[in-house]
Scaffold this active site. Structure first.
Site, PDB file in Angstrom:
ATOM      1  N   CYS A   1       0.863  -1.191   0.000  1.00  0.00           N
ATOM      2  CA  CYS A   1       0.000   0.000   0.000  1.00  0.00           C
ATOM      3  C   CYS A   1       0.899   1.242   0.000  1.00  0.00           C
ATOM      4  O   CYS A   1       0.626   2.238  -0.673  1.00  0.00           O
ATOM      5  CB  CYS A   1      -0.885   0.027   1.239  1.00  0.00           C
ATOM      6  SG  CYS A   1      -1.820  -1.463   1.572  1.00  0.00           S
TER       7      CYS A   1
ATOM      8  N   HIS B   1       1.052   4.951  -1.907  1.00  0.00           N
ATOM      9  CA  HIS B   1       0.462   6.045  -1.129  1.00  0.00           C
ATOM     10  C   HIS B   1       1.400   6.698  -0.116  1.00  0.00           C
ATOM     11  O   HIS B   1       1.010   7.645   0.547  1.00  0.00           O
ATOM     12  CB  HIS B   1      -0.827   5.548  -0.467  1.00  0.00           C
ATOM     13  CG  HIS B   1      -1.826   5.051  -1.470  1.00  0.00           C
ATOM     14  ND1 HIS B   1      -2.482   5.900  -2.346  1.00  0.00           N
ATOM     15  CD2 HIS B   1      -2.241   3.797  -1.786  1.00  0.00           C
ATOM     16  CE1 HIS B   1      -3.274   5.183  -3.130  1.00  0.00           C
ATOM     17  NE2 HIS B   1      -3.138   3.907  -2.821  1.00  0.00           N
TER      18      HIS B   1
ATOM     19  N   ARG C   1     -12.364  -0.644  -2.079  1.00  0.00           N
ATOM     20  CA  ARG C   1     -11.084   0.018  -2.363  1.00  0.00           C
ATOM     21  C   ARG C   1      -9.908  -0.917  -2.057  1.00  0.00           C
ATOM     22  O   ARG C   1      -8.984  -1.073  -2.836  1.00  0.00           O
ATOM     23  CB  ARG C   1     -10.999   1.307  -1.537  1.00  0.00           C
ATOM     24  CG  ARG C   1      -9.761   2.161  -1.702  1.00  0.00           C
ATOM     25  CD  ARG C   1      -9.604   2.740  -3.078  1.00  0.00           C
ATOM     26  NE  ARG C   1      -8.920   1.817  -3.970  1.00  0.00           N
ATOM     27  CZ  ARG C   1      -8.559   2.094  -5.206  1.00  0.00           C
ATOM     28  NH1 ARG C   1      -8.832   3.252  -5.756  1.00  0.00           N
ATOM     29  NH2 ARG C   1      -7.926   1.220  -5.942  1.00  0.00           N
TER      30      ARG C   1
ATOM     31  N   CYS D   1      -7.348  -2.474  -4.775  1.00  0.00           N
ATOM     32  CA  CYS D   1      -5.903  -2.189  -4.667  1.00  0.00           C
ATOM     33  C   CYS D   1      -5.111  -3.483  -4.737  1.00  0.00           C
ATOM     34  O   CYS D   1      -4.119  -3.578  -5.469  1.00  0.00           O
ATOM     35  CB  CYS D   1      -5.586  -1.480  -3.349  1.00  0.00           C
ATOM     36  SG  CYS D   1      -5.796   0.298  -3.447  1.00  0.00           S
TER      37      CYS D   1
END
Lengths: 282, 100
Positions: A196, A200, A239, A243
């Site tokens: 992740c 991000h 979401r 992802c």
């Protein structure tokens, strides 16, 4: 005697070293949150702290202009209306969602997820809504479809502007859940070997094909979101699953322990930032 | 000339069984791939690519194309093994990426 003292001193010194080592690895969510925030504020000195909740729009002027125009007739408006109706509609037993939440479910989004000491697990808003349904004899909703997104959109809307207020109680199980969420966030997975954080943390503001990546700080404050790419609303569950799939990893089940812990971690490190959901994204 | 034809025939006969994969070859390759993918599953780190490659192997086998089926199964095993290496390596390595 001198030998004994030397031995005791050596043992003490050794124990100090041994006990000091794990202390550095001991979970410290407050320090994590501060470091997390500092990282993004330093990386993007021109972005106001509360603006991080606007994701890619805080990173790109052109996108921001488009979004501001879009917000005049927001694409999530239909979901908001539907969610409001669903929230008020009584179950077959006459009760409503309001009976399951503090303050009748109004203005409480910022307190989710929380750690439930009785059940020893993280309770997200989506999970709480479905548990409310099953406790009242209703079938649970899909975590990735429109109805759940509509309900959470309405609840988020009633909390707009309220800062995330996620608590980690002094309970080793809560800390373990937080740590598991953190581990999940930073762990690389999938054939593309992405975590992740790869997108991000390391690359917010950068383009990934046509998309501009959102910063992890405040990333859940805008949930649920209307995504033009999905031509519809999406929950936090959707979401996370998307992802994972994009990295070519087999996603977990919606509301798995890992996903709930991940939500717990991400929400906690965004404490103090305002709820801005429901949001709209390209 | 007859001698050349004879040698060529012998060569073909000798190499053909080694090249063409049989159903048994496929079954062995698929079992190995499936076991590796299950191990990746126990580490909660399966890849979508492994899953689709396993399916491709099975589909090819269903059509009787054991050559393609075996090749896909071997590829799936390699992918599953890579996902195991990733999961094992990331067990502690994720901490290096942590914001502190």
């Amino acid at each position: 005697m001198r030998f004994v003292i030397a031995l005791v001193s050596a043992a003490l010194a050794a124990s100090v070293i041994v006990s000091a080592a794990p202390a550095s690895d001991a979970p410290d969510p407050a320090a994590d949150a501060e470091a997390f925030r500092n990282y993004f504020v330093t990386k993007f000195p021109k972005v106001k702290l509360e603006d991080f909740v606007n994701g890619p729009y805080s990173m790109n002027k052109d996108m921001r202009r488009q979004w501001q125009e879009k917000e005049e007739f927001p694409p999530y408006e239909f979901a908001l209306e539907a969610g409001k109706e669903m929230f008020a509609a009584p179950f077959k037993n006459g009760k409503t969602y309001a009976d399951c939440f503090e303050n009748g479910g109004i203005g409480v989004r910022q307190n989710f997820p929380y750690f439930d000491a009785k059940q020893g697990e993280v309770i997200t808003l989506e999970l709480a809504l479905n548990r409310c349904r099953t406790a009242n004899g209703e079938a649970p909703l899909s975590y990735v479809k429109d109805e759940m997104a509509s309900l959470t959109a309405y609840m988020a809307f009633t909390s707009r502007g309220k800062p995330f207020d996620i608590k980690i109680p002094d309970d080793p199980r809560a800390l373990a859940a937080y740590e598991n969420g953190k581990r999940y966030f930073y762990t690389r997975r999938g054939q593309l070997n992405f975590s992740c954080a790869s997108c991000h943390v390391q690359s917010p503001g950068e383009r990934l094909r046509a998309e501009i990546l959102a910063p992890a700080l405040g990333i859940l404050n805008a949930m649920p979101i209307y995504r033009s790419e999905w031509a519809g609303m999406g929950t936090i569950s959707r979401r996370f699953i998307t992802c994972n799939s994009q990295t070519r990893a087999v996603p977990e089940e919606a509301q798995s322990e890992d996903y709930r812990d991940l939500e717990y971690f991400l929400s906690y490190v965004s404490n103090g930032l305002p709820i801005s959901g429901p949001g709209a994204r390209p | 000339m007859r001698h050349i034809v004879l040698v060529a025939s012998l060569l073909i006969a000798a190499t053909a069984p080694a090249l063409a994969a049989s159903e048994a070859d496929f079954k062995a390759a698929y079992a190995a791939a499936d076991a590796a993918e299950k191990e990746a599953g126990s580490l909660r780190n399966q890849w979508l690519t492994t899953e689709t490659t396993l399916k491709a192997a099975k589909n090819a086998a269903d059509k009787g194309d054991f050559e393609a089926a075996t090749a896909s199964a071997k590829e799936a095993e390699a992918l599953a093994r890579a996902s195991i290496v990733q999961a094992t390596g990331e067990k502690d390595r994720w901490k290096d990426a942590e914001i502190r």
